[in-house]
Design an enzyme around this catalytic site. Structure first.
Site, PDB file in Angstrom:
ATOM      1  N   ASN A   1       0.982  -1.310  -0.007  1.00  0.00           N
ATOM      2  CA  ASN A   1      -0.142  -0.034  -0.123  1.00  0.00           C
ATOM      3  C   ASN A   1       0.811   1.283  -0.055  1.00  0.00           C
ATOM      4  OD1 ASN A   1      -1.802   1.966   0.367  1.00  0.00           O
ATOM      5  ND2 ASN A   1      -2.895   0.877   2.100  1.00  0.00           N
ATOM      6  N   ASP A   2       1.725   1.611   1.177  1.00  0.00           N
ATOM      7  CA  ASP A   2       2.255   2.885   1.214  1.00  0.00           C
ATOM      8  C   ASP A   2       3.392   2.860   0.002  1.00  0.00           C
ATOM      9  OD1 ASP A   2       0.846   3.480   3.264  1.00  0.00           O
ATOM     10  OD2 ASP A   2       2.169   2.305   4.736  1.00  0.00           O
TER      11      ASP A   2
END
Lengths: 104, 466
Positions: free
Chosen positions: B392-393
């Site tokens: 995600n990040d």
């Protein structure tokens, strides 16, 4: 001030050793690919288990009836040994996986 | 005579440490390097057992007993641990090394205060230093373990204005150390125990505000601390190999910590202050009317199967789901159809730099298929499909265009430059850093919700039917 200078004079070789070891530590791993960060950290961690040597010396010097020192020293040996053996074994397991890449 | 041999053995051991570390930093020789360092440690331990000591009682039974117990525990812990849990394991091992230093220092202090051993001012100072650093490394590592294991969440252990609390604790710890040092032998054991407790509390508090995602950096730093405490203990026992080994790890740990921070484009200070994902980040949530598009398993399978090139971006979600073998299966199916499958490995994918490589290697993914950040970003514009599995990040565009985001400035994989993107994710929940990801609403992106393992399983069976 006087005493500090005197300390430096009388421990000159030790100070050389410290400084050069620090430089060596910096230099020896200055160029590491990211892939190896985790195994390297783990391997370095195993080396820091060298503190176990101190625990061994402590026990060897203790009197046979000094149960407090013997127990504490043995605790130290156990803790240090977990760090050493576990550290090297876990690092080896990580690195073992990089080896297999050629086969497939 | 024997003494000279022991000294030579120590020299050999210390050289093995240096050379082992050197080899550990190159992929081809890394495994040999680790074995060499282990060999050096073995030599050093044997030499210490033989070291001539006048009037020593030796007590070998205690030593061998302790070594067996510790060795067996360490060996099985290392063999049993899941690949995904490696970082936690390293943290525990490191903490125990610190604990060993604490035990040594406390034993020396017991003898000092009950009058069975004399200490000069310098020696007392070294013992207190060993105690202090070892204690911080111990509780700090244990908390890092608990955070990585998910036993403790950041918010549970962080006080308001925690960094100020930390400054006060640090000042108090140093002040108490100075007090114990000045007080000398008259002070007694109680104050030494108080100092130990305070150092242990500080170690815990030091790690508390640091975000779970930054734990690898912290472990590396604490590893450096353990090294320094071992070196300080080496001064107590006037032992060169402890000194050299400890300082070496201390220095190497600092460099490694800095390298890890660089991989995330953050300063060490920034990491230590913590608060990653707090405050301002929460404000930048989703705008209410944004809707992420979803894709069915069937469509995803067809799109992947008939692509020219596919890039897989694995993240921690993949590791947690233990789905690396399924990824390899997907890779094989696609490759057999002539699809060019590559993996984009972000430097901090997983929980530690290099962690993802270890996991994929475990699933027999060939090494040349793994691209690092720069190579991957170069290839992405010519890639038909990017499949993001549990990451995600590291694919958040906010890092490039959202100066208020806590991850702003971190290099990310520019996956939105590919022709299509599929994000496989359990839900829309934000990533480890606690921030929303605009990529999910990008026009090129489609979501495939579900557990990584289950979704991959369905995808694989779907492709088999094509």
């Amino acid at each position: 001030m006087e005493s500090i200078l005197q300390f430096i004079d009388s421990n000159l070789i030790m100070i050389y050793l410290l400084v050069f070891t620090i430089i060596l530590g910096f230099e020896v791993i200055s160029k590491v690919p990211t892939v190896l960060h985790t195994p390297l950290m783990s391997g370095a961690n195993a080396i820091s288990g060298v503190v176990i040597i101190g625990a061994i010396i402590l026990i060897r010097n203790a009197a046979p009836d000094d149960l407090l020192t013997l127990s504490l020293g043995t605790l130290g040996v156990i803790l240090g040994m977990i760090n050493v053996v576990g550290g090297y074994a876990v690092t080896d397991r990580m690195l073992e996986m990089f080896k297999k890449k050629k086969k497939s | 005579m024997l003494g000279s041999f022991v000294n030579l053995a120590y020299l050999l051991g210390a050289t093995s440490f240096v050379w082992g570390l050197r080899q550990l930093s190159t992929p081809d020789t890394a495994r040999k390097g680790n074995l060499l360092a282990a060999f050096g440690m073995g030599i050093a331990i044997i030499a210490t057992l033989l070291l001539p000591m006048t009037g020593a009682a030796n007590n070998y039974a205690w030593i061998i007993g302790g070594m067996l117990v510790g060795g067996i525990i360490g060996f099985f812990a290392a063999k049993k641990v899941q690949m995904t849990a490696m970082p936690q394991m390293v943290s525990i091992f490191n903490g125990l090394g610190g604990a060993c230093a604490v035990v040594l220092a406390m034993t020396e202090l017991v003898h000092y205060y009950d009058g069975t051993a004399q200490m000069s001012g310098g020696q007392l100072f070294i013992v207190l230093t060993t105690l202090l650093i070892g204690a911080i490394a111990f509780t700090g590592s244990m908390l890092a373990f608990a955070k990585l294991q998910g036993l403790v969440w950041d918010s549970q252990v962080t006080l308001p204005k925690h960094h100020i609390v930390n400054y006060i604790l640090l000042a108090a710890t140093i002040a108490l150390t100075a007090y114990v040092y000045m007080g000398g032998v008259a002070l007694g054991m109680t104050m030494a125990i108080a100092l130990m407790v305070l150092s242990l509390v500080y170690g815990f508090s030091f790690v508390a505000p640091i975000g779970g995602a930054d734990m690898p950096v912290v472990i590396s730093l604490l590893n450096s601390f353990t090294g320094l405490s071992a070196a300080a203990a080496g001064l107590i026992y006037d032992n060169n190999i402890m000194l050299v080994g400890g300082i070496l790890v201390g220095a190497a740990g600092v460099i490694l910590t800095v390298l890890m921070c660089e991989a995330m484009n953050r300063s060490l200070f920034n990491v230590l202050i913590g608060g990653f994902g707090g405050g301002a980040a929460a404000a930048k949530g989703v705008d209410g009317d944004q809707v992420a598009k979803t894709v069915t398993i069937n469509d995803a399978a067809i799109q992947l199967f008939y692509s020219q090139s596919v890039m897989i971006v694995p993240g921690y979600g993949l590791a947690v789901a233990q789905a690396q073998k399924l990824v390899k299966e997907l890779d094989d199916l696609l490759s057999n159809n002539g699809v060019d499958v590559k993996y984009a490995i972000h430097p901090v994918a997983g929980r530690m730099p290099g962690h993802m490589n270890v996991l994929l290697a475990e699933a027999d993914v060939p090494y040349p298929k793994l691209l690092d950040l720069e190579d991957a970003n170069e290839k992405i514009p010519n890639t038909d499909m990017v499949v993001i599995i549990g990451a995600n990040d590291v694919v958040n565009p906010a890092a490039l265009d959202e100066p208020s985001s806590p991850i702003y400035g971190m290099p990310v994989l520019n996956v939105w430059e590919a022709k299509h993107v599929i994000v496989m994710k359990r839900s829309m929940s934000p990533g480890y850093a606690g921030i929303q990801n605009q990529l999910f609403f990008h026009e090129k992106n489609k979501m495939l919700f579900g557990d990584a393992k289950a979704s991959l399983q369905k995808l694989v069976s779907e492709i088999k039917t094509l």
